[in-house]
Write a protein that holds these residues in place. Structure first.
Motif, PDB file in Angstrom:
ATOM      1  N   THR A  50      25.410  39.839  46.553  1.00  0.00           N
ATOM      2  CA  THR A  50      24.424  40.561  47.424  1.00  0.00           C
ATOM      3  C   THR A  50      24.772  41.745  48.052  1.00  0.00           C
ATOM      4  N   ASN A  51      26.144  41.604  48.515  1.00  0.00           N
ATOM      5  CA  ASN A  51      26.429  42.844  49.409  1.00  0.00           C
ATOM      6  C   ASN A  51      27.885  42.951  49.415  1.00  0.00           C
ATOM      7  N   VAL A  72      34.184  42.164  53.189  1.00  0.00           N
ATOM      8  CA  VAL A  72      33.549  40.903  52.617  1.00  0.00           C
ATOM      9  C   VAL A  72      32.675  41.173  51.684  1.00  0.00           C
ATOM     10  N   GLU A 129      29.639  39.393  50.057  1.00  0.00           N
ATOM     11  CA  GLU A 129      28.592  38.381  50.164  1.00  0.00           C
ATOM     12  C   GLU A 129      28.116  37.891  49.002  1.00  0.00           C
ATOM     13  N   ARG A 171      25.177  34.804  47.019  1.00  0.00           N
ATOM     14  CA  ARG A 171      24.078  33.716  47.125  1.00  0.00           C
ATOM     15  C   ARG A 171      24.490  32.808  46.188  1.00  0.00           C
ATOM     16  N   LYS A 202      37.622  32.172  51.782  1.00  0.00           N
ATOM     17  CA  LYS A 202      36.343  32.198  51.800  1.00  0.00           C
ATOM     18  C   LYS A 202      35.544  31.735  52.981  1.00  0.00           C
ATOM     19  N   PRO A 261      26.543  31.970  55.843  1.00  0.00           N
ATOM     20  CA  PRO A 261      26.518  32.399  54.397  1.00  0.00           C
ATOM     21  C   PRO A 261      27.680  32.321  53.675  1.00  0.00           C
ATOM     22  N   GLU A 262      27.647  32.305  52.517  1.00  0.00           N
ATOM     23  CA  GLU A 262      28.910  32.303  51.607  1.00  0.00           C
ATOM     24  C   GLU A 262      29.508  33.751  51.446  1.00  0.00           C
ATOM     25  N   ARG A 263      30.846  33.757  51.752  1.00  0.00           N
ATOM     26  CA  ARG A 263      31.434  35.216  51.811  1.00  0.00           C
ATOM     27  C   ARG A 263      32.729  35.017  51.144  1.00  0.00           C
TER      28      ARG A 263
END
Length: 170
Positions: free
Chosen positions: A43-44, A57, A59, A61, A152, A156-158
């Motif tokens: 997503t980013n 980083v 990002e 989902r 990791k 949120p997941e990164r």
């Protein structure tokens, strides 16, 4: 004794049948409601400079998929093969798979930069180089050979790439 042997055989056959049925389910099978999607959605991408390292980083989902980072001689867009216009002497390719930057309806969920020059001590550029056949790739550019570590972060997941440089705060 004979009854026990038949029971073991029946249990073993049931286990094998269950495993075989699971193995024949299509990879694209939709997850049950409440489960995370099987393909992670990127997503980013963002970055920041710190005294002794620059951080990238990415990002995600869903669950972070397997990620590989490898040095490459140059950056190319996937699948076209066209050269990525990022200045640098050293490059890293970051691959996330299975992953996508678009949802099942084909709409983009990626809100980060696609090609950007960066003015940090180590990190000089970033490009989204691919979203093709379940593989998302990024390219990073550096003027000096990058010394890096990856890890990791969750909730949120990164995915994180830290690139070491001389202390600029001292």
């Amino acid at each position: 004794m004979h009854h026990r042997h038949q029971r073991r055989t029946a249990v073993a056959a049931g286990i094998l049948l269950t495993a075989a049925l699971g193995a024949t389910a299509p990879a694209s099978a939709a997850p049950r409601s409440g489960q995370a999607p099987t393909t992670a959605l990127v997503t980013n991408a963002r970055w920041g400079g710190h005294c002794t390292y620059d951080r990238l980083v990415i990002e995600v989902r869903g669950t972070i998929p397997p990620v590989t980072v490898q040095p490459v001689k140059e950056l190319r867009y996937d699948p076209s093969g066209k050269k990525v216009p990022l200045a640098g002497r050293y490059f890293l390719e970051i691959r996330l798979s299975p992953a996508a930057t678009h949802n099942e309806a084909g709409q983009s969920v990626y809100r980060g930069p696609k090609l950007v020059k960066i003015y940090l001590p180590g990190l000089k550029g970033l490009a989204l180089t691919g979203d093709f056949e379940g593989v998302v790739t990024f390219g990073t550019a550096f003027s000096t050979k990058p010394v890096y570590k990856t890890f990791k972060l969750h909730s949120p997941e990164r995915f994180v790439l830290d690139v070491r440089h001389a202390n600029h705060c001292a």
